[in-house]
Design an enzyme around this catalytic site. Structure first.
Site, PDB file in Angstrom:
ATOM      1  N   ASP A 103      12.546 -23.595 -12.219  1.00 19.64           N
ATOM      2  CA  ASP A 103      11.932 -22.269 -12.258  1.00 19.64           C
ATOM      3  C   ASP A 103      12.073 -21.645 -13.642  1.00 19.64           C
ATOM      4  OD1 ASP A 103      11.602 -22.519  -9.526  1.00 19.64           O
ATOM      5  OD2 ASP A 103      13.480 -21.465  -9.093  1.00 19.64           O
TER       6      ASP A 103
HETATM    7  N1  URA Z   1      15.819 -24.956  -6.801  1.00 23.48           N
HETATM    8  C1  URA Z   1      15.430 -23.732  -7.152  1.00 23.48           C
HETATM    9  O1  URA Z   1      15.456 -22.815  -6.354  1.00 23.48           O
HETATM   10  N2  URA Z   1      15.031 -23.534  -8.413  1.00 23.48           N
HETATM   11  C2  URA Z   1      15.008 -24.491  -9.350  1.00 23.48           C
HETATM   12  O2  URA Z   1      14.630 -24.242 -10.491  1.00 23.48           O
HETATM   13  C3  URA Z   1      15.420 -25.769  -8.967  1.00 23.48           C
HETATM   14  C4  URA Z   1      15.816 -25.984  -7.680  1.00 23.48           C
END
Ligand code: URA
Length: 237
Positions: A103
């Protein structure tokens, strides 16, 4: 060659993801949006674009390990013009693509390559490669919440596979916990959704390992090439 196979051979995405890109109208051939999953292309003459970026088969396969800072997207570009991890890789001349995603707000280990076969393999659920995260979450977890998390939870209408969870520490002044979480699936925002499902929203999230590969002393915003040993390990998973 069929369009999805060509996209994969350029390292952009797995064949399966390439089909999603086509269905989401992100792929153009000779300036026209592709409507047909079965479209055959001529690799030598057709101009293929994904998300507005021209792609091509690359001779040199490269494998980059980046310690991604928060505040970067892992796609090439987005509608908000936010900085992309690709902007960080100034000395990498090959066009590489992230293996899976992190993310915008997540930091940590991100593998980038133009090896579509390896990307396909590592993102395929059947290989079940563990991804290890350190999450800072609100509050203190009860034994029941820990057990529910470990058994797998419903996030929206999807039941996650069993996951590993270890409480590293609890800070009672700030009422926050540090958790080590290992999952092998890669659903969108999965760790955040799983923590929310047990009522402990994530405050910060960092990926620290992919299988046996970890960041070691790679600083935030820095990157390096995989060692031969790391690459052999991933190829033999
Ligand atoms: N899980 C998440 O919630 N975000 C990420 O970036 C990776 C795994």
């Amino acid at each position: 060659m069929r369009i999805n196979k060509y996209i994969a051979s350029c390292g952009v995405a797995s064949r399966r993801k390439a089909e999603e890109l086509i269905l989401n109208k992100k792929v153009k051939v000779n300036g026209k949006i592709v409507e047909e999953l079965s479209l055959q292309i001529d690799e030598n003459n057709d101009v293929v674009e994904v998300d507005g970026v021209k792609i091509s088969t690359s001779e040199n396969t490269v494998y980059i390990l980046l310690n991604k800072p928060e505040g970067y997207i892992t796609t090439v570009k987005d509608q908000f013009d936010r900085p992309s991890v690709i902007d960080i890789l100034s000395s990498v001349s090959e066009r590489v693509y992230p293996v899976g995603r992190l993310d915008y707000e997540t930091s940590g280990l991100l593998l980038l390559t133009n090896d579509g076969d390896l990307t396909y393999k590592l993102t395929h659920p059947k290989h079940e490669i563990d991804k290890t995260y350190v999450a800072r979450v609100k509050g203190k977890l009860t034994e029941e919440e820990i057990s529910n998390f470990r058994q797998g939870l419903y996030i929206e209408d999807y039941k996650t596979a069993p996951a590993k969870l270890r409480v590293i520490k609890y800070d009672n002044v700030q009422d926050v916990s540090m958790l080590e979480i290992k999952i092998h699936e890669g659903k969108n925002r999965q760790v955040r959704k799983m923590c929310k499902a047990i009522n402990h929203p994530v405050l910060r999230l960092k990926r620290v390992a992919l299988g046996k590969i970890n960041l070691n002393d790679l600083k935030i915003g820095e990157y390096r090439h995989l060692t031969n040993e790391e690459l052999n390990y991933l190829k033999n998973i």
